[in-house]
Scaffold this motif. Structure first.
Motif, PDB file in Angstrom:
ATOM      1  N   LEU A   1      49.896  56.871  37.431  1.00 16.21           N
ATOM      2  CA  LEU A   1      49.430  56.774  38.805  1.00 16.21           C
ATOM      3  C   LEU A   1      48.220  57.694  38.937  1.00 16.21           C
ATOM      4  N   LEU A   2      47.030  57.090  39.132  1.00 15.73           N
ATOM      5  CA  LEU A   2      45.796  57.872  39.176  1.00 15.73           C
ATOM      6  C   LEU A   2      45.205  57.892  40.580  1.00 15.73           C
ATOM      7  N   PRO A   3      44.660  59.048  40.985  1.00 12.96           N
ATOM      8  CA  PRO A   3      43.991  59.114  42.284  1.00 12.96           C
ATOM      9  C   PRO A   3      42.646  58.393  42.222  1.00 12.96           C
ATOM     10  N   MET A   4      42.322  57.689  43.266  1.00 14.84           N
ATOM     11  CA  MET A   4      41.043  56.987  43.352  1.00 14.84           C
ATOM     12  C   MET A   4      40.003  57.902  43.997  1.00 14.84           C
ATOM     13  N   GLY A   5      38.732  57.595  43.739  1.00 14.53           N
ATOM     14  CA  GLY A   5      37.634  58.322  44.359  1.00 14.53           C
ATOM     15  C   GLY A   5      37.110  59.486  43.556  1.00 14.53           C
ATOM     16  N   GLY A   6      37.751  59.812  42.443  1.00 21.49           N
ATOM     17  CA  GLY A   6      37.278  60.900  41.583  1.00 21.49           C
ATOM     18  C   GLY A   6      36.411  60.346  40.462  1.00 21.49           C
ATOM     19  N   LEU A   7      37.074  59.748  39.487  1.00 23.49           N
ATOM     20  CA  LEU A   7      36.351  59.127  38.370  1.00 23.49           C
ATOM     21  C   LEU A   7      35.909  57.709  38.704  1.00 23.49           C
ATOM     22  N   PHE A   8      36.722  57.022  39.468  1.00 25.90           N
ATOM     23  CA  PHE A   8      36.404  55.653  39.859  1.00 25.90           C
ATOM     24  C   PHE A   8      37.211  55.273  41.084  1.00 25.90           C
ATOM     25  N   SER A   9      36.837  54.158  41.681  1.00 29.10           N
ATOM     26  CA  SER A   9      37.578  53.547  42.783  1.00 29.10           C
ATOM     27  C   SER A   9      37.969  52.153  42.325  1.00 29.10           C
ATOM     28  N   ALA A  10      38.634  51.417  43.189  1.00 33.00           N
ATOM     29  CA  ALA A  10      39.042  50.057  42.830  1.00 33.00           C
ATOM     30  C   ALA A  10      38.859  49.132  44.019  1.00 33.00           C
ATOM     31  N   VAL A  11      38.532  47.892  43.716  1.00 32.61           N
ATOM     32  CA  VAL A  11      38.481  46.841  44.734  1.00 32.61           C
ATOM     33  C   VAL A  11      39.669  45.934  44.477  1.00 32.61           C
ATOM     34  N   ARG A  12      40.579  45.872  45.457  1.00 35.78           N
ATOM     35  CA  ARG A  12      41.791  45.048  45.335  1.00 35.78           C
ATOM     36  C   ARG A  12      41.476  43.651  45.844  1.00 35.78           C
ATOM     37  N   MET A  13      41.780  42.651  44.990  1.00 31.95           N
ATOM     38  CA  MET A  13      41.505  41.249  45.321  1.00 31.95           C
ATOM     39  C   MET A  13      42.774  40.425  45.134  1.00 31.95           C
ATOM     40  N   PRO A  14      43.058  39.515  46.061  1.00 31.16           N
ATOM     41  CA  PRO A  14      44.256  38.685  45.915  1.00 31.16           C
ATOM     42  C   PRO A  14      44.065  37.610  44.841  1.00 31.16           C
ATOM     43  N   GLU A  15      45.150  37.298  44.187  1.00 31.12           N
ATOM     44  CA  GLU A  15      45.118  36.314  43.110  1.00 31.12           C
ATOM     45  C   GLU A  15      44.612  34.948  43.582  1.00 31.12           C
ATOM     46  N   TYR A  16      45.011  34.522  44.791  1.00 32.17           N
ATOM     47  CA  TYR A  16      44.617  33.188  45.254  1.00 32.17           C
ATOM     48  C   TYR A  16      43.095  33.032  45.307  1.00 32.17           C
ATOM     49  N   LEU A  17      42.391  34.097  45.634  1.00 32.24           N
ATOM     50  CA  LEU A  17      40.939  34.051  45.713  1.00 32.24           C
ATOM     51  C   LEU A  17      40.334  33.817  44.333  1.00 32.24           C
ATOM     52  N   LEU A  18      40.866  34.497  43.334  1.00 27.55           N
ATOM     53  CA  LEU A  18      40.343  34.387  41.971  1.00 27.55           C
ATOM     54  C   LEU A  18      40.781  33.096  41.299  1.00 27.55           C
ATOM     55  N   THR A  19      41.969  32.622  41.634  1.00 26.16           N
ATOM     56  CA  THR A  19      42.437  31.345  41.101  1.00 26.16           C
ATOM     57  C   THR A  19      41.554  30.212  41.600  1.00 26.16           C
TER      58      THR A  19
END
Length: 138
Positions: free
Chosen positions: A3-21
């Protein structure tokens, strides 16, 4: 899994599977994985099949950048995870999409210096929105 904290080394963009499918043209995880590797130039992406979400790892400051499309992104189920957020990161060797409930690297992290380009992620989301908006309703 760590479990890594975001905003230090990197952040993440959460995307729903239906959008990518909708964009990848296939519902199989391997199809989406291959599509993301190409669409995001090999930048690292984590898949969480249990909750049908993908996380593109981006530079740490992305979550603090104002997004004109923030309301649109939220309506699609997309969000930026930065400071104050944590993300479960799979082991580096967890790259197998055939385990239906275990998080894995959809696109493996090749180098800590090589993250997804925010512009490419934004274009991917915009394309997904367009694809979903034009899908016929069932």
């Amino acid at each position: 899994m760590a479990l890594l904290p975001m905003g230090g080394l990197f952040s993440a963009v959460r995307m729903p599977e239906y959008l990518l499918t909708a964009l990848s043209g296939g519902a199989e995880a391997a199809c989406v994985d291959d599509f993301l590797a190409e669409a995001l130039g090999g930048g690292p992406v984590i898949c969480d099949p249990r909750f049908s979400r993908y996380y593109a790892l981006v530079p740490a400051d992305v979550s603090t950048t104002p997004h004109r499309m923030a309301d649109t992104w939220h309506a699609l189920g997309v969000s930026c995870l930065g400071r104050g957020s944590h993300l479960g990161v799979p082991r580096p060797d967890a790259v197998d999409s055939r385990r239906p409930s275990a998080s894995y690297w959809s696109v493996p992290l090749n180098s800590a210096a090589m993250l997804c380009t925010p512009l490419m992620v934004a274009r991917l989301i915009a394309a997904g929105r367009s694809c979903v908006d034009t899908e016929p309703e069932a």
